[in-house]
Design a protein around this motif. Sequence first.
Motif, PDB file in Angstrom:
ATOM      1  N   UNK A  40       0.833  -1.218   0.000  1.00 25.59           N
ATOM      2  CA  UNK A  40       0.000   0.000   0.000  1.00 25.59           C
ATOM      3  C   UNK A  40       0.865   1.266   0.000  1.00 25.59           C
ATOM      4  N   UNK A  41       0.439   2.258  -0.743  1.00 26.47           N
ATOM      5  CA  UNK A  41       1.115   3.556  -0.755  1.00 26.47           C
ATOM      6  C   UNK A  41       0.575   4.385   0.405  1.00 26.47           C
ATOM      7  N   UNK A 158       6.324  12.168  -5.501  1.00 26.69           N
ATOM      8  CA  UNK A 158       6.607  10.747  -5.315  1.00 26.69           C
ATOM      9  C   UNK A 158       5.777  10.257  -4.135  1.00 26.69           C
ATOM     10  N   UNK A 159       4.709   9.532  -4.415  1.00 24.57           N
ATOM     11  CA  UNK A 159       3.948   8.868  -3.365  1.00 24.57           C
ATOM     12  C   UNK A 159       4.486   7.443  -3.247  1.00 24.57           C
ATOM     13  N   UNK A 160       4.623   6.948  -2.027  1.00 21.09           N
ATOM     14  CA  UNK A 160       5.328   5.676  -1.903  1.00 21.09           C
ATOM     15  C   UNK A 160       4.831   4.841  -0.721  1.00 21.09           C
ATOM     16  N   UNK A 161       5.148   3.563  -0.822  1.00 23.15           N
ATOM     17  CA  UNK A 161       4.931   2.618   0.268  1.00 23.15           C
ATOM     18  C   UNK A 161       6.123   1.685   0.332  1.00 23.15           C
ATOM     19  N   UNK A 162       6.412   1.144   1.517  1.00 18.98           N
ATOM     20  CA  UNK A 162       7.551   0.235   1.673  1.00 18.98           C
ATOM     21  C   UNK A 162       7.228  -0.787   2.748  1.00 18.98           C
ATOM     22  N   UNK A 163       7.311  -2.053   2.386  1.00 23.25           N
ATOM     23  CA  UNK A 163       7.034  -3.129   3.331  1.00 23.25           C
ATOM     24  C   UNK A 163       7.884  -4.342   3.066  1.00 23.25           C
TER      25      UNK A 163
END
Length: 284
Positions: A40-41, A158-163
Amino acid sequence: MRKIFNILLVLGAIAFVSCDNFDEDEYMTLVQGQTTESVPITKLQTEQYVLLEDYTGWKCVNCPAAAALLEEMVAKHGERLVTMSVHAGSFAEPNATNNNLDLRTDYGTKWNEEFGFSSYPAGLINRTLNGSNHVFQKDEWDAKVTEILANTENRININMGAGVKDSKIIVSAEYVAVKDINTTLEANVFVLESDIHGVQFNSNSQYGAVPKIDDYTFNHVLRPNGLCNMTINAEQIANGEKILKNYAINIDQTWKLENCKVIIFLTDSATKEVIQVNEMDVDL
């Protein structure tokens, strides 16, 4: 006759494929570093940010003062200032004195040579020119960052997600143009780790001017396994256009993921200048 028919079939197939425009994520074989997995972002961006790269090393006696200045600047500018500590050059070479702690990376070494660093601490600010080169001395940092934040028109967010999935950090990015962009942009995706402890030589009075700090804390450290120069568009991006990409970074078992952030910065492929940057914690 059958041979001619087969040739026509092949030519027709080639013409059919070449007339379709596929997004890179739709290829059967993805570009190295990209993935079909996503997360998810959760980190959105609406303003121009700036990237300050601090080139440093544990044998650099003036580098603790630069690191302290960075923290002051982050407190002043907030999340709009993203900092990355790049350990490179002779001052970063490990030996028994620092228990062989090696914080260098291959790409950090490459940039150190490419941008012509000859003294430390020094840095890059959005990889813009500073006269005839790109290197800014410590005392120039805050004025340049302030200037960029005040005067640079935001062109893309820059929209982002990190997992974490299995043994990888999955990074999802949504690049949203807020102006027409008429140049090719390249994405650079890296892990930064803080709260790494080790030996640091020092002349900074903040630490009592002791010549060697045995338990120094290194923050915002550029880590291995990052992804460089990944093209996100052919040439143009229209205002309002969105480009979605997913990246996979192999996790190094020495990292403490609770102390890690993911950084994405976009560079102009022609000038190498940083157009936009964002960072976020890794969602565990």
